[in-house]
Design a protein around this motif. Sequence first.
Motif, PDB file in Angstrom:
ATOM      1  N   SER A 231       2.461  -2.432  10.494  1.00 21.05           N
ATOM      2  CA  SER A 231       1.092  -2.541  11.012  1.00 21.05           C
ATOM      3  C   SER A 231       0.106  -1.867  10.068  1.00 21.05           C
ATOM      4  CB  SER A 231       1.007  -1.906  12.406  1.00 21.05           C
ATOM      5  OG  SER A 231       1.904  -2.523  13.302  1.00 21.05           O
ATOM      6  N   ALA A 232       0.484  -0.693   9.559  1.00 20.30           N
ATOM      7  CA  ALA A 232      -0.395   0.014   8.625  1.00 20.30           C
ATOM      8  C   ALA A 232      -0.635  -0.816   7.371  1.00 20.30           C
ATOM      9  CB  ALA A 232       0.218   1.363   8.257  1.00 20.30           C
ATOM     10  N   LEU A 233       0.422  -1.435   6.863  1.00 22.72           N
ATOM     11  CA  LEU A 233       0.291  -2.266   5.663  1.00 22.72           C
ATOM     12  C   LEU A 233      -0.703  -3.400   5.898  1.00 22.72           C
ATOM     13  CD1 LEU A 233       1.269  -3.036   2.815  1.00 22.72           C
ATOM     14  CD2 LEU A 233       3.113  -4.331   3.903  1.00 22.72           C
ATOM     15  N   ILE A 234      -0.567  -4.079   7.022  1.00 22.14           N
ATOM     16  CA  ILE A 234      -1.472  -5.197   7.337  1.00 22.14           C
ATOM     17  C   ILE A 234      -2.901  -4.707   7.529  1.00 22.14           C
ATOM     18  CG2 ILE A 234      -1.978  -6.991   9.035  1.00 22.14           C
ATOM     19  CD1 ILE A 234       1.062  -7.123   9.565  1.00 22.14           C
ATOM     20  N   ILE A 235      -3.042  -3.610   8.261  1.00 25.17           N
ATOM     21  CA  ILE A 235      -4.374  -3.066   8.537  1.00 25.17           C
ATOM     22  C   ILE A 235      -5.042  -2.576   7.255  1.00 25.17           C
ATOM     23  CG2 ILE A 235      -5.604  -1.189   9.697  1.00 25.17           C
ATOM     24  CD1 ILE A 235      -3.483  -1.453  11.956  1.00 25.17           C
ATOM     25  N   PHE A 236      -4.287  -1.917   6.383  1.00 28.22           N
ATOM     26  CA  PHE A 236      -4.852  -1.415   5.130  1.00 28.22           C
ATOM     27  C   PHE A 236      -5.326  -2.551   4.227  1.00 28.22           C
ATOM     28  CE2 PHE A 236      -2.034   2.658   5.284  1.00 28.22           C
ATOM     29  CZ  PHE A 236      -2.807   3.125   6.337  1.00 28.22           C
ATOM     30  N   VAL A 237      -4.654  -3.704   4.337  1.00 25.45           N
ATOM     31  CA  VAL A 237      -5.052  -4.865   3.529  1.00 25.45           C
ATOM     32  C   VAL A 237      -6.287  -5.543   4.117  1.00 25.45           C
ATOM     33  CG1 VAL A 237      -4.362  -7.188   2.806  1.00 25.45           C
ATOM     34  CG2 VAL A 237      -2.743  -5.293   2.620  1.00 25.45           C
ATOM     35  N   ILE A 238      -6.333  -5.658   5.445  1.00 23.61           N
ATOM     36  CA  ILE A 238      -7.411  -6.408   6.103  1.00 23.61           C
ATOM     37  C   ILE A 238      -8.711  -5.612   6.165  1.00 23.61           C
ATOM     38  CG2 ILE A 238      -8.143  -7.444   8.287  1.00 23.61           C
ATOM     39  CD1 ILE A 238      -5.248  -8.212   8.790  1.00 23.61           C
ATOM     40  N   ILE A 355      -3.209   4.803  -6.923  1.00 23.28           N
ATOM     41  CA  ILE A 355      -4.475   5.459  -6.591  1.00 23.28           C
ATOM     42  C   ILE A 355      -5.343   4.574  -5.698  1.00 23.28           C
ATOM     43  CG2 ILE A 355      -4.473   6.839  -8.690  1.00 23.28           C
ATOM     44  CD1 ILE A 355      -6.414   4.801  -9.911  1.00 23.28           C
ATOM     45  N   LYS A 356      -6.365   5.188  -5.128  1.00 27.61           N
ATOM     46  CA  LYS A 356      -7.332   4.460  -4.315  1.00 27.61           C
ATOM     47  C   LYS A 356      -8.199   3.574  -5.203  1.00 27.61           C
ATOM     48  CE  LYS A 356      -7.830   8.476  -1.257  1.00 27.61           C
ATOM     49  NZ  LYS A 356      -8.801   9.441  -0.678  1.00 27.61           N
ATOM     50  N   THR A 357      -8.611   2.443  -4.637  1.00 29.04           N
ATOM     51  CA  THR A 357      -9.560   1.566  -5.311  1.00 29.04           C
ATOM     52  C   THR A 357     -10.665   1.215  -4.326  1.00 29.04           C
ATOM     53  OG1 THR A 357      -8.426  -0.479  -4.668  1.00 29.04           O
ATOM     54  CG2 THR A 357      -7.717   0.590  -6.733  1.00 29.04           C
ATOM     55  N   GLU A 358     -11.694   0.586  -4.829  1.00 29.07           N
ATOM     56  CA  GLU A 358     -12.782   0.193  -3.944  1.00 29.07           C
ATOM     57  C   GLU A 358     -12.313  -0.842  -2.925  1.00 29.07           C
ATOM     58  OE1 GLU A 358     -17.298  -1.684  -4.293  1.00 29.07           O
ATOM     59  OE2 GLU A 358     -16.333  -0.779  -6.051  1.00 29.07           O
ATOM     60  N   GLU A 359     -11.426  -1.712  -3.371  1.00 27.10           N
ATOM     61  CA  GLU A 359     -10.893  -2.734  -2.466  1.00 27.10           C
ATOM     62  C   GLU A 359      -9.880  -2.163  -1.483  1.00 27.10           C
ATOM     63  OE1 GLU A 359      -9.247  -5.845  -4.803  1.00 27.10           O
ATOM     64  OE2 GLU A 359     -11.183  -6.559  -5.530  1.00 27.10           O
ATOM     65  N   ASN A 360      -9.118  -1.188  -1.963  1.00 29.01           N
ATOM     66  CA  ASN A 360      -8.094  -0.547  -1.128  1.00 29.01           C
ATOM     67  C   ASN A 360      -8.308   0.970  -1.106  1.00 29.01           C
ATOM     68  OD1 ASN A 360      -6.467  -2.964  -0.556  1.00 29.01           O
ATOM     69  ND2 ASN A 360      -5.976  -2.896  -2.737  1.00 29.01           N
ATOM     70  N   PRO A 361      -9.207   1.452  -0.232  1.00 31.14           N
ATOM     71  CA  PRO A 361      -9.470   2.892  -0.172  1.00 31.14           C
ATOM     72  C   PRO A 361      -8.258   3.708   0.278  1.00 31.14           C
ATOM     73  CG  PRO A 361     -10.536   1.756   1.648  1.00 31.14           C
ATOM     74  CD  PRO A 361     -10.028   0.704   0.722  1.00 31.14           C
ATOM     75  N   THR A 362      -7.355   3.044   0.991  1.00 32.32           N
ATOM     76  CA  THR A 362      -6.069   3.648   1.331  1.00 32.32           C
ATOM     77  C   THR A 362      -4.998   2.893   0.548  1.00 32.32           C
ATOM     78  OG1 THR A 362      -6.818   4.168   3.577  1.00 32.32           O
ATOM     79  CG2 THR A 362      -4.450   4.223   3.164  1.00 32.32           C
ATOM     80  N   PRO A 363      -4.324   3.548  -0.409  1.00 30.06           N
ATOM     81  CA  PRO A 363      -3.342   2.840  -1.248  1.00 30.06           C
ATOM     82  C   PRO A 363      -2.284   2.121  -0.422  1.00 30.06           C
ATOM     83  CG  PRO A 363      -3.777   5.025  -2.111  1.00 30.06           C
ATOM     84  CD  PRO A 363      -4.458   4.959  -0.775  1.00 30.06           C
ATOM     85  N   ILE A 364      -2.047   0.855  -0.745  1.00 27.21           N
ATOM     86  CA  ILE A 364      -1.076   0.045  -0.021  1.00 27.21           C
ATOM     87  C   ILE A 364       0.325   0.642  -0.122  1.00 27.21           C
ATOM     88  CG2 ILE A 364      -0.058  -2.250   0.192  1.00 27.21           C
ATOM     89  CD1 ILE A 364      -3.035  -2.054   0.935  1.00 27.21           C
TER      90      ILE A 364
END
Length: 530
Positions: A231-238, A355-364
């Motif tokens: 769930s975290a993986l999906i939520i972090f992507v969406i 690392i964090k990115t603008e697209e993924n503030p929480t690393p996948i």
Amino acid sequence: MDTTDDSIQHHSKSVSNMHDPLINKSADISSYMVSVSGEQKITFTAFDGGNTTWDNTAPTIVDYSNVKRDGLGKREVAAYAVGHFNNDLCAAAWFTYVLYYIQDVVGLDPVIAGFAMLSGQIADGITTPIVGFGSDKCKTKIGARAPWYLAGSILVIPSFLGIFIYPGFEGGAQIAYYIILPAIFNVGWACVQISNMAVVNSITFSTQRRDRLISLRNGFTFVANFTVLTSALIIFVILSDPIWQFRVLCFLIVGLGAFSSSFYFITIKEPFLSAEAKRLQKEFKKISRTEYKKEEDNRISARQSMLSSNIKQWYHWFGEGQFYIYGMVYMMVRIAVNVTMSVQPFYLIIVTGFIKTEENPTPIAIALVPLVSYISSMIFSLFFYKKMMNALKNRFIPLFVSIIIISCGSIPYIFLNSESNIRWLVYLLSSIQGVGLAIMLNTATSLISDVIGKDDQSSAFVYGAYSFFDKVANGILIFFITAYFNKKEQPLRYIIGLIPVICSIAAFGLTYLGKVLYSERLAQLSINKK
């Protein structure tokens, strides 16, 4: 009965008159007693159309593994399996993300994050023996454990929700909020944990059945971790807002946890199941006096560590050396699991460069790497662990196997870096490490049930005492790691690469010490014992 080697006396009774609830009703049989050289054996023969026919060849010994030993049906077994699911869901998010969340999302100092973890663990550690003692003495219409389970669930759900909804406090109020709320959450968590773990010793007296229930509960621990991390993986992507990422994840956890806890509480009718287990245990002894006597004789040597017959009061456990030894085994296992979960997000960001990115503030990767580990752990626990235990026949050898697997999966962590052609190995290593930790956790949990044996009067105290040492040790260790080392590359390498190995060696060594000091009492316990 007077017999010789060649004399066999048959005593039959019609199947239609067999009302013993212990007999498997699906089999059409009649029984007779065979006595050869003075030894009595119960045998079954074919029954057809109301006419008994005797098989005069070699007699068949009753398979006691099919004898009904408790009142647990499929629904009750399923309910017990998910009874700790809410706790497991919360714990998966707690140990994997709470330090990262408080530091990188809320923005508090690492020392404050460490205190948040420490306050929760200390509160849990203090609560567990109190709950254990209290539930052993508790007598209500709904049972001894059920009231604690209900109270704990009421505390866990709102407090866990409060931790991850980000209320927006500032300054001293924010610090107090994230130190006090984890303590409340862990008090409730301890109530649920101890009541759920202890009730298994009341609802069945079959060692094999207990192992099955424990295995199912541990299996759902892996399901919980899989659910949270997927769930975290999906939520972090969406979602791109880290605050809403953790809010949505928290809402999902609370919803699933409330449903599973309600199903457990409604289905596990503790007073009835406990009474049924005691009644059927007495009946089992009556129909299997000879075999049961042999079983008990064997159990005295292999299982006397339980000392259930010698434990009259909860404080008598303090006089038993193996009580401390196997408590240390469990503590080492929990340190290996919890430290790995807590430190891994920081290792992935700082050492391997996810690392964090603008697209993924929480690393996948902080969701994907633990997910790979738990998938491998879950598959092994559900499909291969029991086969391994059946082959090895004791608790001792699996711990040695776990050392080898954990070492293969952990030590290479020391040498990884942020280069893309190397850091991908973290996925392979985490899956290997996960299998080793699963073996160690399942074995250590079963060891606790072995220590308690048939003592259903102070079992919760034992679980509580063990959990106290586990939580305090973990809280202190994780606090110092968080406060002083979780932003430093080299210490992180050694923490995640060596602590699981050291703990597995210590668990094996302590188990071996128990074997040496207490002979065959516990280390040689066969899982085939009934």
